[in-house]
Design a protein around this motif. Structure first.
Motif, PDB file in Angstrom:
ATOM      1  N   GLY A 193      41.420  59.080  38.889  1.00  0.00           N
ATOM      2  CA  GLY A 193      40.928  58.416  40.098  1.00  0.00           C
ATOM      3  C   GLY A 193      40.146  57.160  39.792  1.00  0.00           C
ATOM      4  O   GLY A 193      40.275  56.142  40.488  1.00  0.00           O
ATOM      5  N   ASP A 194      39.315  57.196  38.732  1.00  0.00           N
ATOM      6  CA  ASP A 194      38.581  55.993  38.323  1.00  0.00           C
ATOM      7  C   ASP A 194      39.547  54.870  37.977  1.00  0.00           C
ATOM      8  O   ASP A 194      39.358  53.711  38.375  1.00  0.00           O
ATOM      9  N   ALA A 195      40.587  55.201  37.203  1.00  0.00           N
ATOM     10  CA  ALA A 195      41.547  54.184  36.769  1.00  0.00           C
ATOM     11  C   ALA A 195      42.271  53.574  37.960  1.00  0.00           C
ATOM     12  O   ALA A 195      42.506  52.351  37.998  1.00  0.00           O
ATOM     13  N   ILE A 196      42.622  54.389  38.926  1.00  0.00           N
ATOM     14  CA  ILE A 196      43.298  53.871  40.120  1.00  0.00           C
ATOM     15  C   ILE A 196      42.376  52.941  40.891  1.00  0.00           C
ATOM     16  O   ILE A 196      42.780  51.855  41.332  1.00  0.00           O
ATOM     17  N   ARG A 197      41.112  53.342  41.051  1.00  0.00           N
ATOM     18  CA  ARG A 197      40.176  52.488  41.781  1.00  0.00           C
ATOM     19  C   ARG A 197      39.952  51.164  41.056  1.00  0.00           C
ATOM     20  O   ARG A 197      39.830  50.109  41.697  1.00  0.00           O
ATOM     21  N   ALA A 198      39.929  51.197  39.730  1.00  0.00           N
ATOM     22  CA  ALA A 198      39.789  49.952  38.968  1.00  0.00           C
ATOM     23  C   ALA A 198      40.993  49.047  39.176  1.00  0.00           C
ATOM     24  O   ALA A 198      40.857  47.820  39.305  1.00  0.00           O
ATOM     25  N   SER A 199      42.181  49.639  39.240  1.00  0.00           N
ATOM     26  CA  SER A 199      43.381  48.839  39.464  1.00  0.00           C
ATOM     27  C   SER A 199      43.427  48.268  40.878  1.00  0.00           C
ATOM     28  O   SER A 199      43.885  47.134  41.090  1.00  0.00           O
ATOM     29  N   LEU A 200      42.973  49.029  41.854  1.00  0.00           N
ATOM     30  CA  LEU A 200      42.932  48.503  43.219  1.00  0.00           C
ATOM     31  C   LEU A 200      41.983  47.306  43.308  1.00  0.00           C
ATOM     32  O   LEU A 200      42.269  46.323  44.002  1.00  0.00           O
ATOM     33  N   SER A 201      40.869  47.376  42.590  1.00  0.00           N
ATOM     34  CA  SER A 201      39.956  46.236  42.548  1.00  0.00           C
ATOM     35  C   SER A 201      40.621  45.045  41.869  1.00  0.00           C
ATOM     36  O   SER A 201      40.491  43.895  42.323  1.00  0.00           O
ATOM     37  N   LEU A 202      41.346  45.302  40.778  1.00  0.00           N
ATOM     38  CA  LEU A 202      42.056  44.229  40.085  1.00  0.00           C
ATOM     39  C   LEU A 202      43.095  43.578  40.999  1.00  0.00           C
ATOM     40  O   LEU A 202      43.251  42.347  41.009  1.00  0.00           O
ATOM     41  N   ALA A 203      43.800  44.382  41.773  1.00  0.00           N
ATOM     42  CA  ALA A 203      44.809  43.845  42.681  1.00  0.00           C
ATOM     43  C   ALA A 203      44.166  42.955  43.747  1.00  0.00           C
ATOM     44  O   ALA A 203      44.726  41.913  44.120  1.00  0.00           O
TER      45      ALA A 203
ATOM     46  N   THR B 197      30.189  50.277  31.134  1.00  0.00           N
ATOM     47  CA  THR B 197      30.946  49.709  32.249  1.00  0.00           C
ATOM     48  C   THR B 197      31.133  50.785  33.326  1.00  0.00           C
ATOM     49  O   THR B 197      31.434  51.929  33.003  1.00  0.00           O
ATOM     50  N   PRO B 198      30.965  50.451  34.611  1.00  0.00           N
ATOM     51  CA  PRO B 198      31.239  51.442  35.656  1.00  0.00           C
ATOM     52  C   PRO B 198      32.640  52.020  35.480  1.00  0.00           C
ATOM     53  O   PRO B 198      33.599  51.289  35.204  1.00  0.00           O
ATOM     54  N   SER B 199      32.759  53.327  35.625  1.00  0.00           N
ATOM     55  CA  SER B 199      34.029  53.981  35.319  1.00  0.00           C
ATOM     56  C   SER B 199      35.152  53.572  36.257  1.00  0.00           C
ATOM     57  O   SER B 199      36.330  53.690  35.903  1.00  0.00           O
ATOM     58  N   ASP B 200      34.806  53.079  37.449  1.00  0.00           N
ATOM     59  CA  ASP B 200      35.840  52.685  38.401  1.00  0.00           C
ATOM     60  C   ASP B 200      36.055  51.178  38.423  1.00  0.00           C
ATOM     61  O   ASP B 200      36.532  50.622  39.414  1.00  0.00           O
ATOM     62  N   ALA B 201      35.722  50.504  37.337  1.00  0.00           N
ATOM     63  CA  ALA B 201      35.856  49.043  37.264  1.00  0.00           C
ATOM     64  C   ALA B 201      36.473  48.637  35.938  1.00  0.00           C
ATOM     65  O   ALA B 201      36.390  49.361  34.939  1.00  0.00           O
ATOM     66  N   ALA B 202      37.105  47.475  35.932  1.00  0.00           N
ATOM     67  CA  ALA B 202      37.693  46.912  34.711  1.00  0.00           C
ATOM     68  C   ALA B 202      37.347  45.424  34.663  1.00  0.00           C
ATOM     69  O   ALA B 202      38.203  44.555  34.867  1.00  0.00           O
TER      70      ALA B 202
END
Length: 352
Positions: A21-31, A332-337
């Motif tokens: 879930g963290d990885a998905i949220r990071a990707s949504l932010s990237l998008a 780094t916040p787990s839901d961010a990249a």
């Protein structure tokens, strides 16, 4: 860079400090960053049973990304068609196109996107086996194309014709691309008059030959009068070249593990990668790492943009799809990249 279109490829990487879930949220932010900065498209890969990759289901992810963005084209890079029944793929992307008309790309690949055991599980569940599915790839491509057309495709069955449609009332169809890392898909795309992308970010070898084969044998189709292609590349861009090299290390180690048959793990943090490199790699692995690094774009903004322009000129493309591979530091916040987002921000400087 003002004339070079930029796009994004995302495998939804999973780090040691992340849940899926963290990885998905990071990707949504990237998008959303890519959408805001004017990137042309955002493609999501298909990989299965890999600890460091959460991009197992492109249609689901595409729906999430399209819903969370406004203008960017969203697509698959790609759907591994032998893993799926063609009608299912056609239905999924017809629905996505209906929901987000003019914004959906369907990139189709022939590779399994996983290990042989997982590949068998995917295809056996659909009633097929690996070799048979791959051998029918050209037929499957034709089926997907036909099923998404408004009139569908006629299936001859017991003396009558049964019409299969991906969706009841299609108003438009996604843009459909063939993807590949060998000359097979280049030949097929040219024969069918389809757009084509060579996986330069993964292979890095044979790109010029595949693109030349595609362009020289291309046959115009009603959908495409001339060859259309672009380039993919791994990139880590930071405020300094030294920082970019540091951020690229986790993904480089992941690729070494993949290419040498090591046990795959979640992507290490930058500090974890530094420890592994300090301990030293197995014989031959450092040479492999250096060889892969030489084909990536890693550096500060000016250096990276110059390298992208050179790649575009070398392969005669007007679009480059960047896979932002910068890793994360501890804390780094787990839901961010942030390193991946910074790559997109720095590359966008100076573009109109």
């Amino acid at each position: 860079m003002t004339d070079l279109a930029l796009s994004v490829l995302d495998l939804v990487p999973v780090r040691t400090d992340q849940t899926t879930g963290d990885a998905i949220r990071a990707s949504l932010s990237l998008a959303r960053v890519a959408d805001r900065l004017g990137y042309r498209r955002y493609w999501l890969a298909e990989h299965h049973n890999m600890p460091a990759v959460a991009a197992t289901n492109p249609p689901v992810l595409i729906g999430m990304v399209a819903a969370g963005t406004e203008r960017i084209r969203v697509g698959s890079g790609g759907v591994m068609l032998p893993n799926h029944a063609p009608l299912v793929v056609a239905e999924q992307f017809a629905l996505l196109e209906a929901a987000y008309p003019g914004r959906i790309d369907l990139g189709i690949g022939r590779a399994p996107g996983t290990d042989p055991v997982t590949s068998w599980a995917l295809r056996h569940g659909a009633g097929g086996v690996s070799d048979e599915a791959v051998s029918h790839f050209p037929e499957y491509v034709d089926n997907v194309l036909a099923m998404m057309e408004p009139d569908g495709v006629g299936l001859a069955l017991r003396g009558s014709t049964h019409v299969l449609k991906a969706t009841p009332a299609a108003g438009s169809v996604p843009m459909i691309w063939l993807l590949g890392s060998s000359d097979y898909s280049a030949r097929l795309a040219a024969e069918k008059g389809m757009p084509y992308v060579f996986a330069h970010h993964f292979s890095g070898r044979g790109t010029a030959e595949a693109l030349e084969l595609y362009r020289s044998t291309f046959k115009p189709s009603p959908e495409l009068a001339e060859p259309r292609t672009f380039l993919t590349v791994n990139a880590a861009v930071a405020d300094s070249a030294e920082e970019a090299e540091r951020l690229a290390a986790p993904q480089l180690l992941q690729m070494v593990a993949l290419r040498t048959g090591q046990q795959l793990t979640p992507q290490p943090l930058v500090e974890e990668a530094r420890v592994r490199l300090a301990e030293g790699l197995a014989p031959g692995h450092q040479q492999l790492l250096d060889s892969m690094r030489s084909r990536w774009v890693v550096g500060d903004a000016d250096q990276a943009r110059a390298e992208l322009e050179e790649l575009a000129a070398t392969y005669d493309v007007d679009e480059v799809m960047v896979n932002p591979v910068g890793g994360a530091v501890a804390g780094t916040p787990s839901d961010a990249a942030p390193a991946r987002e910074r790559t997109l921000e720095l590359l966008s400087i100076g573009r109109s």
